[in-house]
Design an enzyme around this catalytic site. Structure first.
Site, PDB file in Angstrom:
ATOM      1  N   SER A 102       5.458 -19.506 -10.670  1.00  0.00           N
ATOM      2  CA  SER A 102       5.224 -19.746  -9.241  1.00  0.00           C
ATOM      3  C   SER A 102       3.801 -20.153  -8.895  1.00  0.00           C
ATOM      4  O   SER A 102       3.517 -20.442  -7.725  1.00  0.00           O
ATOM      5  CB  SER A 102       5.603 -18.504  -8.431  1.00  0.00           C
ATOM      6  OG  SER A 102       7.002 -18.386  -8.330  1.00  0.00           O
ATOM      7  N   LYS A 105       3.477 -23.289  -6.931  1.00  0.00           N
ATOM      8  CA  LYS A 105       3.515 -23.348  -5.463  1.00  0.00           C
ATOM      9  C   LYS A 105       2.141 -23.652  -4.862  1.00  0.00           C
ATOM     10  O   LYS A 105       2.055 -24.042  -3.692  1.00  0.00           O
ATOM     11  CB  LYS A 105       4.062 -22.041  -4.893  1.00  0.00           C
ATOM     12  CG  LYS A 105       5.526 -21.765  -5.229  1.00  0.00           C
ATOM     13  CD  LYS A 105       6.021 -20.509  -4.523  1.00  0.00           C
ATOM     14  CE  LYS A 105       7.493 -20.249  -4.794  1.00  0.00           C
ATOM     15  NZ  LYS A 105       7.739 -19.667  -6.129  1.00  0.00           N
ATOM     16  N   SER A 162       5.899 -15.580  -2.209  1.00  0.00           N
ATOM     17  CA  SER A 162       6.379 -16.515  -3.229  1.00  0.00           C
ATOM     18  C   SER A 162       7.849 -16.860  -3.067  1.00  0.00           C
ATOM     19  O   SER A 162       8.598 -16.999  -4.051  1.00  0.00           O
ATOM     20  CB  SER A 162       6.133 -15.926  -4.630  1.00  0.00           C
ATOM     21  OG  SER A 162       6.160 -16.929  -5.611  1.00  0.00           O
TER      22      SER A 162
END
Length: 466
Positions: A102, A105, A162
């Site tokens: 993640s 992101k 997230s």
């Protein structure tokens, strides 16, 4: 015999006087008929670019920096970077492309925030959730197809919790489809100078975990080195310094009807020093940035903290547990804050020895003082001797002619410094500018200067004849 010698001496003296007389006549003729060309000569071309390097002084002893091995980091890779200078203070396998989970992101965060900053979108724009986002798995806020939320609401869920579904919803809203957004991500990575990064989606999920009909077709998974993650984080903190209004939120309900709030996955936030479960991880000055975890990536974390005016960015990848990514990050950040400091090496508006002035044609004062246009700071070992700074000046090859405004660039000066205890030579180039206005001289002053220059050049030429 003496008579003959006296005659020869007299003859030589006459010839010498004759040559001087001829030279004097020539001088008068040239003065009468050549004043205009003389003025043109006096305002001739300036010398082309010159470079001067000042020798370095000897440094007076090194500050001892612990070795990377002494940190005993339990990671696949790690990077410590100072974002203003771009200096890398620690690099352990930092150029190896790895699955970032993640931390991907961060690129989605950067692009969306940048588009809002440019005015192409607004934080209160409403996003309608599409099928892809609604079917996205993993960490999520359980969006349903047709749900409507603002960009700011979805961005908050992405940055602090997230949320994969919120991330996809933003990507589709911005670009029309997630794959179109992925192209934007890869293009942006190239612009930023990220050498290993490749994005397959907006979230960092493995391709196999994406909804089947929305998967990327080339089979190339998302990868990013620790160095690339640090570069991406540098762009976030530099271009969007308000990132903390999202990343420092400890908990927040996404919908009023939700029974439990979203929790920030970053346990190291300084604000957690008063939270029982997280106070052992809370780190002074830490205010971001992004965690990551998948089975393939292990546990990752890009952290950033600021102390005493110095911000550092740390990246750890491939730790074995969720807790370990914060334990290892503490080691990396401690290494930076305990051993380094940001120090101004050169103040703004500094002169450079040997290049205190430049010549400006047709100015009242032809020697105009020049200074650096900004200060120079480096991240160096604490207590390091800074006497070994080198300055290399390069002047432009164009002729400088009055009038010139104060602050006119006339060249550059590159400052170089290799601190004791560091392997790399630190360099920064700044502009060399005029320190005052260079006003144009009046016609009479220019006329008299031309005559003076003409006679000076002429007599120098005559002197060389004898």
């Amino acid at each position: 015999m003496k008579l003959k010698e006296n005659n020869r001496t007299t003859s030589k003296s006459k010839r010498k006087l004759l040559r001087k007389g001829v030279a004097s006549v020539l001088l008068l003729n040239m003065l009468c008929f050549s004043l205009v060309p003389a003025m043109a000569l006096a305002e001739g071309e300036q010398t082309e670019s010159t470079t001067s390097t000042k020798p370095a002084s000897v440094q007076a002893g090194a500050t001892q920096i612990p070795s990377a091995e002494s940190l005993d980091l339990q990671v696949s890779s790690a990077i410590l970077l100072e974002p203003v200078s771009g200096q890398v203070l620690l690099n352990i396998n930092g150029n190896q492309p790895l699955p970032p989970a993640s931390m991907t992101k961060m690129m989605t965060e950067y692009i969306v925030a940048d588009l809002v900053k440019q005015g192409k979108f607004n934080w209160d724009d409403v996003v309608t959730v599409q099928k892809n986002a609604a079917n996205t798995v993993g960490s999520r806020i359980f969006l349903a197809e047709g749900d409507q939320h603002t960009i700011e609401e979805l961005y908050t869920a992405m940055a602090m919790a997230s949320a994969n579904d919120a991330t996809v919803a933003l990507a589709e809203h911005v670009a029309g489809s997630e794959q179109a957004f992925v192209k934007m991500m890869n293009d942006e990575a190239k612009r930023m100078g990220m050498k290993t990064a490749h994005f397959a989606n907006s979230t960092g999920l493995d391709i196999a975990d994406m909804p089947a009909e929305f998967r990327t077709q080339d089979g190339k998974e998302t990868v990013m080195s620790a160095m690339d993650a640090a570069i991406l984080a540098k762009y976030i903190v530099t271009d969007h310094p308000d990132f903390t209004r999202f990343t420092t939120i400890q908990s927040k309900k996404f919908r009023e009807r939700d029974k439990a709030p979203m929790s920030n996955l970053n346990w190291m936030l300084e604000a957690n020093k008063d939270v029982t479960n997280f106070k052992q991880f809370a780190y002074e000055g830490l205010d971001g940035l992004k965690t990551g975890h998948t089975a393939n990536a292990g546990n990752c974390f890009t952290g950033t903290a600021e102390r005493n005016g110095m911000r550092l960015i740390s990246v750890v990848m491939g730790t074995k547990t969720e807790k370990a990514r914060f334990v290892e990050t503490r080691k990396v950040l401690d290494f930076g804050f305990n051993n380094f400091e940001t120090k101004q090496i050169i103040p703004p508006k500094s002169t450079v020895a040997g290049t205190e002035t430049v010549t400006v044609k047709k100015a009242k004062n032809t020697s105009v003082p020049v200074v650096s246009d900004q200060g120079v700071s480096f991240v160096i070992p604490k207590g390091a001797d800074i006497s070994g700074v080198q300055a290399t000046v390069t002047l432009g090859n164009e002729t400088l002619t009055a009038p010139l405004k104060q602050g006119t660039s006339v060249g550059t000066v590159k400052y170089s410094f290799k601190p004791a205890g560091m392997d790399q030579t630190l360099e920064k180039t700044v502009n060399l500018i005029t320190a005052e206005d260079a006003e144009k001289a009046g016609w009479f002053k220019l006329f008299m200067r031309a005559i003076g220059d003409f006679f000076r050049d002429l007599f120098n030429g005559i002197k060389n004849l004898f």
